[in-house]
Motif scaffolding. Structure first.
Motif, mmCIF file in Angstrom:
data_model
loop_
_atom_site.group_PDB
_atom_site.id
_atom_site.type_symbol
_atom_site.label_atom_id
_atom_site.label_comp_id
_atom_site.label_asym_id
_atom_site.label_seq_id
_atom_site.Cartn_x
_atom_site.Cartn_y
_atom_site.Cartn_z
ATOM 1 N N ALA A 11 0.841 -1.209 0.000
ATOM 2 C CA ALA A 11 0.000 0.000 0.000
ATOM 3 C C ALA A 11 0.872 1.253 0.000
ATOM 4 O O ALA A 11 0.555 2.234 -0.684
ATOM 5 N N HIS A 12 1.963 1.235 0.758
ATOM 6 C CA HIS A 12 2.894 2.370 0.733
ATOM 7 C C HIS A 12 3.476 2.548 -0.662
ATOM 8 O O HIS A 12 3.536 3.672 -1.174
ATOM 9 N N ASP A 13 3.906 1.457 -1.262
ATOM 10 C CA ASP A 13 4.488 1.522 -2.608
ATOM 11 C C ASP A 13 3.504 2.089 -3.625
ATOM 12 O O ASP A 13 3.894 2.834 -4.526
ATOM 13 N N ARG A 14 2.239 1.735 -3.481
ATOM 14 C CA ARG A 14 1.203 2.206 -4.414
ATOM 15 C C ARG A 14 0.708 3.604 -4.075
ATOM 16 O O ARG A 14 0.013 4.223 -4.872
ATOM 17 N N GLY A 15 1.030 4.079 -2.882
ATOM 18 C CA GLY A 15 0.503 5.368 -2.432
ATOM 19 C C GLY A 15 -0.982 5.311 -2.138
ATOM 20 O O GLY A 15 -1.678 6.326 -2.235
ATOM 21 N N ASP A 16 -1.463 4.141 -1.754
ATOM 22 C CA ASP A 16 -2.890 3.926 -1.487
ATOM 23 C C ASP A 16 -3.194 4.307 -0.030
ATOM 24 O O ASP A 16 -3.173 3.467 0.871
ATOM 25 N N VAL A 17 -3.458 5.575 0.183
ATOM 26 C CA VAL A 17 -3.632 6.103 1.537
ATOM 27 C C VAL A 17 -4.873 5.521 2.215
ATOM 28 O O VAL A 17 -4.846 5.221 3.409
ATOM 29 N N ALA A 18 -5.935 5.331 1.482
ATOM 30 C CA ALA A 18 -7.149 4.739 2.068
ATOM 31 C C ALA A 18 -6.862 3.332 2.589
ATOM 32 O O ALA A 18 -7.313 2.959 3.686
ATOM 33 N N ALA A 19 -6.113 2.563 1.821
ATOM 34 C CA ALA A 19 -5.750 1.222 2.275
ATOM 35 C C ALA A 19 -4.859 1.295 3.511
ATOM 36 O O ALA A 19 -4.979 0.469 4.420
ATOM 37 N N LEU A 20 -3.988 2.299 3.571
ATOM 38 C CA LEU A 20 -3.106 2.438 4.735
ATOM 39 C C LEU A 20 -3.896 2.684 6.015
ATOM 40 O O LEU A 20 -3.546 2.162 7.069
ATOM 41 N N VAL A 21 -4.968 3.465 5.922
ATOM 42 C CA VAL A 21 -5.813 3.694 7.101
ATOM 43 C C VAL A 21 -6.346 2.357 7.603
ATOM 44 O O VAL A 21 -6.244 2.034 8.792
ATOM 45 N N ALA A 22 -6.894 1.578 6.712
ATOM 46 C CA ALA A 22 -7.477 0.287 7.093
ATOM 47 C C ALA A 22 -6.407 -0.682 7.594
ATOM 48 O O ALA A 22 -6.610 -1.381 8.600
ATOM 49 N N LEU A 23 -5.279 -0.724 6.919
ATOM 50 C CA LEU A 23 -4.236 -1.679 7.284
ATOM 51 C C LEU A 23 -3.565 -1.327 8.612
ATOM 52 O O LEU A 23 -3.288 -2.211 9.428
ATOM 53 N N TYR A 24 -3.306 -0.037 8.836
ATOM 54 C CA TYR A 24 -2.723 0.347 10.123
ATOM 55 C C TYR A 24 -3.720 0.117 11.261
ATOM 56 O O TYR A 24 -3.322 -0.269 12.366
ATOM 57 N N THR A 25 -5.002 0.308 11.004
ATOM 58 C CA THR A 25 -6.015 0.007 12.015
ATOM 59 C C THR A 25 -6.041 -1.490 12.301
ATOM 60 O O THR A 25 -6.096 -1.915 13.464
ATOM 61 N N GLU A 26 -5.975 -2.281 11.254
ATOM 62 C CA GLU A 26 -5.931 -3.740 11.421
ATOM 63 C C GLU A 26 -4.695 -4.147 12.233
ATOM 64 O O GLU A 26 -4.784 -5.001 13.123
ATOM 65 N N ALA A 27 -3.564 -3.541 11.925
ATOM 66 C CA ALA A 27 -2.336 -3.857 12.650
ATOM 67 C C ALA A 27 -2.480 -3.495 14.130
ATOM 68 O O ALA A 27 -2.033 -4.245 15.008
ATOM 69 N N ALA A 28 -3.106 -2.356 14.412
ATOM 70 C CA ALA A 28 -3.331 -1.960 15.806
ATOM 71 C C ALA A 28 -4.211 -2.974 16.514
ATOM 72 O O ALA A 28 -3.939 -3.353 17.661
ATOM 73 N N ASP A 29 -5.249 -3.421 15.830
ATOM 74 C CA ASP A 29 -6.179 -4.384 16.425
ATOM 75 C C ASP A 29 -5.490 -5.721 16.733
ATOM 76 O O ASP A 29 -5.889 -6.424 17.657
ATOM 77 N N GLN A 30 -4.469 -6.058 15.959
ATOM 78 C CA GLN A 30 -3.763 -7.333 16.134
ATOM 79 C C GLN A 30 -2.535 -7.215 17.033
ATOM 80 O O GLN A 30 -1.903 -8.230 17.342
ATOM 81 N N SER A 31 -2.197 -6.006 17.453
ATOM 82 C CA SER A 31 -0.969 -5.788 18.216
ATOM 83 C C SER A 31 -1.010 -6.493 19.560
ATOM 84 O O SER A 31 -2.053 -6.581 20.206
ATOM 85 N N GLN A 32 0.153 -6.935 19.966
ATOM 86 C CA GLN A 32 0.297 -7.626 21.238
ATOM 87 C C GLN A 32 0.703 -6.689 22.375
ATOM 88 O O GLN A 32 0.781 -7.111 23.519
ATOM 89 N N SER A 33 0.987 -5.420 22.053
ATOM 90 C CA SER A 33 1.382 -4.467 23.090
ATOM 91 C C SER A 33 0.719 -3.120 22.848
ATOM 92 O O SER A 33 0.362 -2.783 21.713
#
Length: 72
Positions: A11-33
């Motif tokens: 998503a970073h490579d493509r510059g897909d900012v909308a996808a980055l919002v969703a993906l970073y949120t997903e990463a936060a939801d899956q974080s262990q800390s």
């Protein structure tokens, strides 16, 4: 590298900012800390603000609840 990491990099490579919002949120939801979740939520919020998305308020509220942002 996890599949989520690969999707974030793509998503970073493509510059897909909308996808980055969703993906970073997903990463936060899956974080262990809280530190990792805060990192990912901050990125998601910044990208959401950049696009003017309403979800930025929800992301900020999560950061406030975590004590990583000050309430207004």
């Amino acid at each position: 590298m996890t599949p989520l990491d690969a999707r974030l990099l793509s998503a970073h490579d493509r510059g897909d900012v909308a996808a980055l919002v969703a993906l970073y949120t997903e990463a936060a939801d899956q974080s262990q800390s809280d530190d990792a979740a805060g990192f990912y939520l901050t990125h998601a919020m910044v990208f959401a603000l950049d696009l003017g998305l309403d979800v930025a308020r929800d992301l900020r509220a999560r950061l406030v609840d975590m004590g990583r942002e000050h309430p207004e």
